[in-house]
Scaffold this active site. Structure first.
Site, PDB file in Angstrom:
ATOM      1  N   LYS A 117      47.225  43.374  43.048  1.00  5.96           N
ATOM      2  CA  LYS A 117      45.838  43.840  43.050  1.00  5.96           C
ATOM      3  C   LYS A 117      45.545  44.815  44.187  1.00  5.96           C
ATOM      4  O   LYS A 117      44.734  45.729  44.044  1.00  5.96           O
ATOM      5  CB  LYS A 117      44.882  42.654  43.122  1.00  5.96           C
ATOM      6  CG  LYS A 117      44.850  41.882  41.815  1.00  5.96           C
ATOM      7  CD  LYS A 117      43.864  40.739  41.848  1.00  5.96           C
ATOM      8  CE  LYS A 117      44.226  39.786  40.743  1.00  5.96           C
ATOM      9  NZ  LYS A 117      43.133  39.307  39.962  1.00  5.96           N
ATOM     10  N   GLU A 201      37.327  40.774  49.268  1.00  6.11           N
ATOM     11  CA  GLU A 201      36.400  41.685  48.603  1.00  6.11           C
ATOM     12  C   GLU A 201      34.987  41.235  48.871  1.00  6.11           C
ATOM     13  O   GLU A 201      34.728  40.045  49.054  1.00  6.11           O
ATOM     14  CB  GLU A 201      36.641  41.685  47.078  1.00  6.11           C
ATOM     15  CG  GLU A 201      37.651  42.703  46.628  1.00  6.11           C
ATOM     16  CD  GLU A 201      37.861  42.735  45.118  1.00  6.11           C
ATOM     17  OE1 GLU A 201      37.159  42.021  44.380  1.00  6.11           O
ATOM     18  OE2 GLU A 201      38.752  43.479  44.697  1.00  6.11           O
ATOM     19  N   HIS A 236      35.832  31.838  36.455  1.00  5.88           N
ATOM     20  CA  HIS A 236      36.444  33.172  36.419  1.00  5.88           C
ATOM     21  C   HIS A 236      37.356  33.386  35.217  1.00  5.88           C
ATOM     22  O   HIS A 236      38.142  34.313  35.190  1.00  5.88           O
ATOM     23  CB  HIS A 236      37.224  33.471  37.712  1.00  5.88           C
ATOM     24  CG  HIS A 236      36.437  33.217  38.951  1.00  5.88           C
ATOM     25  ND1 HIS A 236      35.296  33.912  39.248  1.00  5.88           N
ATOM     26  CD2 HIS A 236      36.612  32.332  39.959  1.00  5.88           C
ATOM     27  CE1 HIS A 236      34.800  33.473  40.391  1.00  5.88           C
ATOM     28  NE2 HIS A 236      35.579  32.506  40.835  1.00  5.88           N
ATOM     29  N   ARG A 296      49.247  44.654  29.913  1.00  4.36           N
ATOM     30  CA  ARG A 296      49.700  43.859  28.762  1.00  4.36           C
ATOM     31  C   ARG A 296      48.602  43.861  27.712  1.00  4.36           C
ATOM     32  O   ARG A 296      47.517  44.391  27.948  1.00  4.36           O
ATOM     33  CB  ARG A 296      49.925  42.415  29.217  1.00  4.36           C
ATOM     34  CG  ARG A 296      48.665  41.840  29.871  1.00  4.36           C
ATOM     35  CD  ARG A 296      48.781  40.360  30.169  1.00  4.36           C
ATOM     36  NE  ARG A 296      47.775  39.913  31.118  1.00  4.36           N
ATOM     37  CZ  ARG A 296      46.579  39.454  30.802  1.00  4.36           C
ATOM     38  NH1 ARG A 296      46.182  39.425  29.548  1.00  4.36           N
ATOM     39  NH2 ARG A 296      45.753  39.049  31.740  1.00  4.36           N
TER      40      ARG A 296
END
Ligand code: ADP
Ligand code: ADP
Ligand code: MG
Length: 653
Positions: A117, A201, A236, A296
């Protein structure tokens, strides 16, 4: 032009989806299966199947060596990894290519680039795509991370660089909780992905999750297939997904889709992928931020297929076979509205629930698609992701799609493992959902995660259970055998629902008519057809249809858009004492799922030893040996349902 033989390195719903595409294209499909999936649907449907290891995913579906042996052995020309498991493993992509197979996905280099990420965010910045403000964490100790969290400003989100499936993430709103959150996220990521590195973040308050489907052909063509909105999430993890997003106007849509294509180009991306964004409502309009790229096929790809009319698996195989994309961007114009819901075998707390699927009857009708990984009679193992199937509806406009979703969900019948159907129905019924007001906090805001107070059991459900039970020929192993037709006089039938037991007193009233007495009221039930599982009766002159199935001392009645599980308690006070077996302390106090069996028949056990774990009323309950002895019987295996009052372990002194 496609491949002669394709290996599908996955299981469940997505393996089945890809096998079907192979059939349509005339490609020979090769399935892999673990010991737990020896009879699974994907294995049954494939042209060829190979065993890759025991039940634990780490030894089977995540076992690169095993997969590579199968590729060599069967001579597969290509490998489709599906999603999850090895789908995002560049190492597996390289190994597959090393074994002579084409990887149906991006190049391993592109996978490396977007798989992490933190690196993916750097890539996004190079492509001039906005990212969520944060700190990349590289080489930073806890002290440094804490300082950076202050700079970003609380609340912050601690995220695993290797994260996926909603794992390895911790929101922190106060500095004093920061250190523990970092350790927790890191531990979870280490366990799940073998890489504990974390980054930070800014926590965006109640954003929308909007993502863009892209596909590249390796000849410089990168298309976007529009966006999907996947804001409704639990921990999530997406639960409901739709296309298009109700939140985008044409300008914002064009901007976000162009950003996704820029990023895919920057990565040299080939095949299908998804660029995920968070959308934040701002005073001066909405801002979007790059979140991650999934290299993917995505779980929710069918909503894109339904609005674009394109088959993503066909496209993936074509591109992997070296073809150019068959259409230009200008010809892709999404039509109508599609919504997908994920059907999980899990209880109201999100705990997985296994066992045998006694009934599995997905809805049908115009604009209704079902992508299922299971069929009636299948065992649902507890070893893997508990998603059973996806229901996808399409309609010319969103309000019609929402209504279609509601009525399809009302028709969905599943018995055996507990599912999240009640949650899906609550979401679909909610006015905020109908209004398209969906954000990642949707379930919490509308308190939809909490199970509603127990609704009373309708009288009909109990009458239907009794009618089914009294109309079936007895067999030795099922609970229906308690009430054969041939009983003369009145029969007493008991049904346990939660803490309550209901009693139906039954008598034959001539022909196939039954006289049933419940709570002091008598009802005549005329049995017209007694399946199983289809049951048709006339109750007091009203025709009623339902589905009823039974196993392991449970009876499930699907009626009026709900499934009622009833336990079949034995006659009170009966103990298997005649055979010298004690059941003291080893009787299920209520219906539940046996989630762990730690002993085998014949084992010598000590007093206090843990024998079995039952999950009932959303709680795990350990059963320990009340005295030393030998295990004589274990009537319920892992994953099976035990009725209230059932003896779980027979123990001999
Ligand atoms: P999508 O992004 O396609 O919606 P999800 O995040 O819901 O996918 O995950 C889809 C499946 O892949 C689930 O079975 C999930 O547990 C699994 N999964 C996702 N990411 C990873 C990962 N990095 N490692 C292992 N499994 C993963
Ligand atoms: P995964 O790899 O598990 O899919 P993502 O980075 O895609 O992880 O995030 C999954 C979900 O977590 C998002 O859809 C969103 O709901 C939430 N999320 C992630 N990052 C943030 C953030 N910075 N602020 C708010 N929510 C976030
Ligand atoms: Mg994600």
């Amino acid at each position: 032009m496609s491949f002669g033989k394709l290996l599908i390195a996955n299981r469940g719903e997505i393996a089945v989806r890809i096998i079907r595409a192979c059939r349509e294209l005339g490609v020979r499909s090769v399935a892999v299966y673990s010991t737990a999936d020896a009879e699974a649907l994907h294995r049954r449907l494939a042209d060829e199947a190979h065993h890759v290891g025991p039940a634990p995913a780490a030894e089977s579906y995540l076992n690169v060596d095993s997969m590579v042996s199968v590729i060599r052995e069967c001579g597969a020309e290509a490998v489709h990894p599906g999603y999850g498991f090895l789908a995002e493993s560049a190492a597996f992509a390289r190994a597959a290519e090393g074994a002579g197979a084409v990887w149906v996905g991006p190049s391993p280099e592109a996978m490396d680039l977007v798989g992490d990420k933190v690196r993916a965010k750097e890539l996004a910045r190079r492509a001039d795509v906005p990212t969520v403000p944060g700190f990349d964490g590289e080489g930073a100790d806890e002290q440094r991370l804490a300082e950076e969290a202050e700079n970003i400003g609380y609340p912050v989100l601690v995220k695993a660089s290797a994260g996926g499936g909603g794992r390895g993430m911790r929101a922190v709103s106060r500095p004093e909780d920061f250190a523990e959150a970092v350790r927790g996220a890191s531990r979870e990521a280490e366990a799940a992905f073998g890489d504990g590195s974390v980054f930070l973040e800014k926590l965006i308050q109640d954003p929308r999750h909007v993502e863009v489907q892209v596909v590249g052909d390796g000849y410089g063509n990168v298309l976007h297939l529009g966006e999907r909105e996947c804001s409704i999430q639990r921990r999530h993890q997406k639960v409901v997904e739709e296309a298009p997003s109700p939140a985008l106007d044409p300008e914002l849509r064009a901007e976000i889709c162009a950003a996704a294509v820029r990023l895919a180009r920057e990565a040299g991306y080939r095949n299908a992928g998804t660029v995920e964004f968070l959308l934040q409502r701002g005073e001066a309009g909405d801002d979007f931020y790059f979140l991650e790229m999934n290299a993917r096929l995505q779980v929710e790809h069918p909503v894109t297929e339904l609005v674009t009319g394109l088959d993503l698996v066909h496209l993936q195989l074509a591109v992997a076979a070296g073809e150019k994309l068959p259409i230009p961007q200008a010809e892709i114009s999404p039509r109508g509205s599609a919504i997908e819901v994920r059907l999980y075998a899990e209880d109201e707390n999100g705990l997985p629930s296994g066992g045998r699927l006694l009934d599995f009857n997905p809805p049908q009708g115009p604009g209704v698609r079902n992508d299922a990984g299971v069929a009636p009679g299948d065992e649902v193992p507890l070893d893997y992701d508990p998603m059973l199937a996806k229901l996808i509806v399409w309609a010319p406009d969103r309000p019609t799609a929402v209504r279609r979703l509601r009525s399809s969900l009302a028709d969905y019948e599943v018995s055996g493992p507990t599912t999240n159907l009640p949650l899906l129905r609550r979401i679909a019924a909610h006015p905020a959902f109908a209004a398209g007001e969906t954000t990642t906090g949707f379930l919490e805001r509308h308190r939809l995660s909490e199970p509603p107070a127990n609704k009373p059991i309708p009288r009909e459900a109990l009458l239907l259970a009794a009618a089914a039970e009294l109309s079936r020929p007895p067999t030795s192993t099922d609970p229906f055998s308690a009430g054969p037709w041939r009983l003369l006089g009145a029969t007493r039938l008991r049904y346990a629902a939660g803490p309550h037991t209901h009693e139906v007193l039954a008598e034959r009233a001539g022909g196939k008519r039954l006289l049933l007495r419940l709570d002091g009221n008598e009802t005549v039930v005329d049995v017209r057809h007694a399946g199983p599982p289809d049951l048709r009766v006339v109750i007091d002159d009203s025709p009623v249809s339902a589905r009823v199935s039974a196993e392991d001392g449970m009876i499930f009645v699907s009626y009026g858009g709900e499934t009622y599980p009833f336990g079949k308690p034995g006659p009170p006070g009966v103990e298997d004492s005649a055979s010298g077996t004690t059941a003291a302390g080893l009787v299920a106090p209520m219906p539940g799922t046996v989630v762990r069996v730690l002993v085998s028949v014949g084992d010598e056990v000590e007093e206090g030893q843990l024998l079995l774990v039952l999950e009932a009323m959303k709680m795990e309950q350990p059963f320990t040996a009340p005295h030393a002895g030998r295990v004589k019987s274990l009537p319920y295996k892992e994953g099976s349902l035990a009725p209230g009052g059932a003896v779980l372990v027979g123990l001999e002194e």
